[in-house]
Design a protein around this motif. Structure first.
Motif, PDB file in Angstrom:
ATOM      1  N   LEU A  41       0.826  -1.200   0.000  1.00  0.00           N
ATOM      2  CA  LEU A  41       0.000   0.000   0.000  1.00  0.00           C
ATOM      3  C   LEU A  41       0.863   1.254   0.000  1.00  0.00           C
ATOM      4  O   LEU A  41       0.607   2.195  -0.756  1.00  0.00           O
ATOM      5  N   ILE A  42       1.904   1.264   0.810  1.00  0.00           N
ATOM      6  CA  ILE A  42       2.822   2.408   0.844  1.00  0.00           C
ATOM      7  C   ILE A  42       3.513   2.563  -0.504  1.00  0.00           C
ATOM      8  O   ILE A  42       3.628   3.673  -1.036  1.00  0.00           O
ATOM      9  N   GLN A  43       3.969   1.452  -1.090  1.00  0.00           N
ATOM     10  CA  GLN A  43       4.635   1.501  -2.395  1.00  0.00           C
ATOM     11  C   GLN A  43       3.698   2.067  -3.459  1.00  0.00           C
ATOM     12  O   GLN A  43       4.088   2.931  -4.248  1.00  0.00           O
ATOM     13  N   LEU A  44       2.462   1.602  -3.482  1.00  0.00           N
ATOM     14  CA  LEU A  44       1.491   2.095  -4.466  1.00  0.00           C
ATOM     15  C   LEU A  44       1.224   3.581  -4.277  1.00  0.00           C
ATOM     16  O   LEU A  44       1.101   4.329  -5.246  1.00  0.00           O
ATOM     17  N   HIS A  45       1.143   4.001  -3.030  1.00  0.00           N
ATOM     18  CA  HIS A  45       0.911   5.421  -2.741  1.00  0.00           C
ATOM     19  C   HIS A  45       2.083   6.268  -3.250  1.00  0.00           C
ATOM     20  O   HIS A  45       1.878   7.316  -3.878  1.00  0.00           O
ATOM     21  N   GLU A  46       3.303   5.810  -3.014  1.00  0.00           N
ATOM     22  CA  GLU A  46       4.489   6.536  -3.483  1.00  0.00           C
ATOM     23  C   GLU A  46       4.531   6.584  -5.009  1.00  0.00           C
ATOM     24  O   GLU A  46       4.890   7.602  -5.598  1.00  0.00           O
ATOM     25  N   GLU A  47       4.154   5.485  -5.654  1.00  0.00           N
ATOM     26  CA  GLU A  47       4.117   5.457  -7.119  1.00  0.00           C
ATOM     27  C   GLU A  47       3.065   6.427  -7.646  1.00  0.00           C
ATOM     28  O   GLU A  47       3.285   7.099  -8.650  1.00  0.00           O
ATOM     29  N   LYS A  48       1.924   6.500  -6.948  1.00  0.00           N
ATOM     30  CA  LYS A  48       0.866   7.420  -7.363  1.00  0.00           C
ATOM     31  C   LYS A  48       1.334   8.867  -7.233  1.00  0.00           C
ATOM     32  O   LYS A  48       1.086   9.688  -8.113  1.00  0.00           O
ATOM     33  N   ILE A  49       2.039   9.177  -6.166  1.00  0.00           N
ATOM     34  CA  ILE A  49       2.567  10.538  -5.981  1.00  0.00           C
ATOM     35  C   ILE A  49       3.570  10.869  -7.079  1.00  0.00           C
ATOM     36  O   ILE A  49       3.521  11.956  -7.663  1.00  0.00           O
ATOM     37  N   ALA A  50       4.472   9.926  -7.379  1.00  0.00           N
ATOM     38  CA  ALA A  50       5.466  10.151  -8.432  1.00  0.00           C
ATOM     39  C   ALA A  50       4.787  10.362  -9.781  1.00  0.00           C
ATOM     40  O   ALA A  50       5.170  11.250 -10.551  1.00  0.00           O
ATOM     41  N   LEU A  51       3.753   9.570 -10.068  1.00  0.00           N
ATOM     42  CA  LEU A  51       3.009   9.726 -11.313  1.00  0.00           C
ATOM     43  C   LEU A  51       2.341  11.090 -11.374  1.00  0.00           C
ATOM     44  O   LEU A  51       2.389  11.780 -12.393  1.00  0.00           O
ATOM     45  N   TYR A  52       1.724  11.492 -10.286  1.00  0.00           N
ATOM     46  CA  TYR A  52       1.054  12.785 -10.230  1.00  0.00           C
ATOM     47  C   TYR A  52       2.055  13.921 -10.467  1.00  0.00           C
ATOM     48  O   TYR A  52       1.771  14.856 -11.217  1.00  0.00           O
ATOM     49  N   GLU A  53       3.236  13.818  -9.869  1.00  0.00           N
ATOM     50  CA  GLU A  53       4.263  14.845 -10.067  1.00  0.00           C
ATOM     51  C   GLU A  53       4.725  14.882 -11.521  1.00  0.00           C
ATOM     52  O   GLU A  53       4.920  15.961 -12.089  1.00  0.00           O
ATOM     53  N   ARG A  54       4.876  13.714 -12.143  1.00  0.00           N
ATOM     54  CA  ARG A  54       5.262  13.687 -13.569  1.00  0.00           C
ATOM     55  C   ARG A  54       4.170  14.305 -14.428  1.00  0.00           C
ATOM     56  O   ARG A  54       4.448  15.036 -15.375  1.00  0.00           O
ATOM     57  N   MET A  55       2.906  14.006 -14.097  1.00  0.00           N
ATOM     58  CA  MET A  55       1.792  14.562 -14.866  1.00  0.00           C
ATOM     59  C   MET A  55       1.744  16.082 -14.725  1.00  0.00           C
ATOM     60  O   MET A  55       1.506  16.788 -15.716  1.00  0.00           O
ATOM     61  N   LEU A  56       1.994  16.595 -13.534  1.00  0.00           N
ATOM     62  CA  LEU A  56       2.014  18.047 -13.335  1.00  0.00           C
ATOM     63  C   LEU A  56       3.139  18.689 -14.139  1.00  0.00           C
ATOM     64  O   LEU A  56       2.950  19.742 -14.755  1.00  0.00           O
ATOM     65  N   LYS A  57       4.298  18.047 -14.135  1.00  0.00           N
ATOM     66  CA  LYS A  57       5.432  18.572 -14.901  1.00  0.00           C
ATOM     67  C   LYS A  57       5.103  18.595 -16.398  1.00  0.00           C
ATOM     68  O   LYS A  57       5.359  19.586 -17.084  1.00  0.00           O
ATOM     69  N   GLU A  58       4.522  17.498 -16.898  1.00  0.00           N
ATOM     70  CA  GLU A  58       4.164  17.440 -18.315  1.00  0.00           C
ATOM     71  C   GLU A  58       3.092  18.478 -18.652  1.00  0.00           C
ATOM     72  O   GLU A  58       3.128  19.079 -19.715  1.00  0.00           O
ATOM     73  N   LYS A  59       2.136  18.708 -17.726  1.00  0.00           N
ATOM     74  CA  LYS A  59       1.106  19.719 -17.940  1.00  0.00           C
ATOM     75  C   LYS A  59       1.752  21.099 -18.038  1.00  0.00           C
ATOM     76  O   LYS A  59       1.424  21.887 -18.933  1.00  0.00           O
ATOM     77  N   ASP A  60       2.704  21.381 -17.142  1.00  0.00           N
ATOM     78  CA  ASP A  60       3.387  22.673 -17.179  1.00  0.00           C
ATOM     79  C   ASP A  60       4.162  22.853 -18.482  1.00  0.00           C
ATOM     80  O   ASP A  60       4.157  23.932 -19.076  1.00  0.00           O
ATOM     81  N   GLU A  61       4.824  21.780 -18.928  1.00  0.00           N
ATOM     82  CA  GLU A  61       5.557  21.855 -20.199  1.00  0.00           C
ATOM     83  C   GLU A  61       4.595  22.107 -21.356  1.00  0.00           C
ATOM     84  O   GLU A  61       4.873  22.907 -22.243  1.00  0.00           O
ATOM     85  N   MET A  62       3.462  21.412 -21.361  1.00  0.00           N
ATOM     86  CA  MET A  62       2.462  21.577 -22.419  1.00  0.00           C
ATOM     87  C   MET A  62       1.905  22.999 -22.403  1.00  0.00           C
ATOM     88  O   MET A  62       1.729  23.618 -23.451  1.00  0.00           O
ATOM     89  N   MET A  63       1.636  23.518 -21.210  1.00  0.00           N
ATOM     90  CA  MET A  63       1.123  24.888 -21.098  1.00  0.00           C
ATOM     91  C   MET A  63       2.146  25.884 -21.647  1.00  0.00           C
ATOM     92  O   MET A  63       1.782  26.841 -22.329  1.00  0.00           O
ATOM     93  N   GLY A  64       3.408  25.650 -21.363  1.00  0.00           N
ATOM     94  CA  GLY A  64       4.455  26.515 -21.891  1.00  0.00           C
ATOM     95  C   GLY A  64       4.484  26.503 -23.413  1.00  0.00           C
ATOM     96  O   GLY A  64       4.623  27.549 -24.051  1.00  0.00           O
ATOM     97  N   ARG A  65       4.366  25.306 -23.983  1.00  0.00           N
ATOM     98  CA  ARG A  65       4.347  25.211 -25.450  1.00  0.00           C
ATOM     99  C   ARG A  65       3.122  25.903 -26.033  1.00  0.00           C
ATOM    100  O   ARG A  65       3.198  26.569 -27.065  1.00  0.00           O
ATOM    101  N   LEU A  66       1.962  25.728 -25.370  1.00  0.00           N
ATOM    102  CA  LEU A  66       0.740  26.386 -25.856  1.00  0.00           C
ATOM    103  C   LEU A  66       0.857  27.896 -25.753  1.00  0.00           C
ATOM    104  O   LEU A  66       0.415  28.627 -26.670  1.00  0.00           O
ATOM    105  N   GLU A  67       1.433  28.394 -24.669  1.00  0.00           N
ATOM    106  CA  GLU A  67       1.630  29.839 -24.531  1.00  0.00           C
ATOM    107  C   GLU A  67       2.503  30.379 -25.656  1.00  0.00           C
ATOM    108  O   GLU A  67       2.257  31.442 -26.205  1.00  0.00           O
ATOM    109  N   LYS A  68       3.560  29.618 -26.001  1.00  0.00           N
ATOM    110  CA  LYS A  68       4.437  30.035 -27.103  1.00  0.00           C
ATOM    111  C   LYS A  68       3.670  30.094 -28.407  1.00  0.00           C
ATOM    112  O   LYS A  68       3.868  30.988 -29.224  1.00  0.00           O
TER     113      LYS A  68
END
Length: 136
Positions: A105-132
């Motif tokens: 359960l702890i491992q799955l929770h940590e993986e979910k947090i890591a995935l969420y952080e990657r998704m936020l980073k990708e969203k920020d990158e996508m937003m930057g490209r769209l702004e450009k």
């Protein structure tokens, strides 16, 4: 534009599609990343090609963040044979597997947090490209 496949059983377009789908990347996103000359239909046609030009394959591999050789050399038949032989020669361990639910359960929770952080980073990158794009 040089073709890079020497094994006739390897279909680079099909391999590209498999990797793209495993990474849950849509054709539209791949087309967007390749540039304005690309669209979903062109990606679909690319995935139907047995051999892909080296420069395009390198660009696509960079977008997917995988080595281009993975696309060039992936042979499904060999992969299936390796998996089958692993089971057939009894090297697969049929022993008892001990899973500690709380640790899992702890491992799955940590993986979910890591995935969420990657998704936020990708969203920020996508937003930057769209702004450009909007600034042009």
């Amino acid at each position: 534009m040089a073709h890079t496949t020497s094994n006739p059983k390897i279909h680079e377009g099909r391999n590209l599609k498999r990797f793209r789908e495993m990474l849950q990347i849509k054709q539209d996103y791949l087309a967007f990343e390749l540039g304005e000359d690309w669209n979903q239909q062109k990606i679909s046609l690319l995935e139907q090609r047995e051999k892909i030009d080296s420069d395009i394959l390198e660009q696509v591999a960079a977008i997917l963040k995988i080595p281009a050789d993975a696309i060039r050399n992936f042979d499904e038949e060999k992969a299936v044979n390796i998996i089958a032989s692993t089971f057939n020669d009894n090297s697969y361990n049929h022993g008892t597997i001990h899973i500690h639910p709380f640790e899992k359960l702890i491992q799955l929770h940590e993986e979910k947090i890591a995935l969420y952080e990657r998704m936020l980073k990708e969203k920020d990158e996508m937003m930057g490209r769209l702004e450009k794009l909007f600034q042009q």
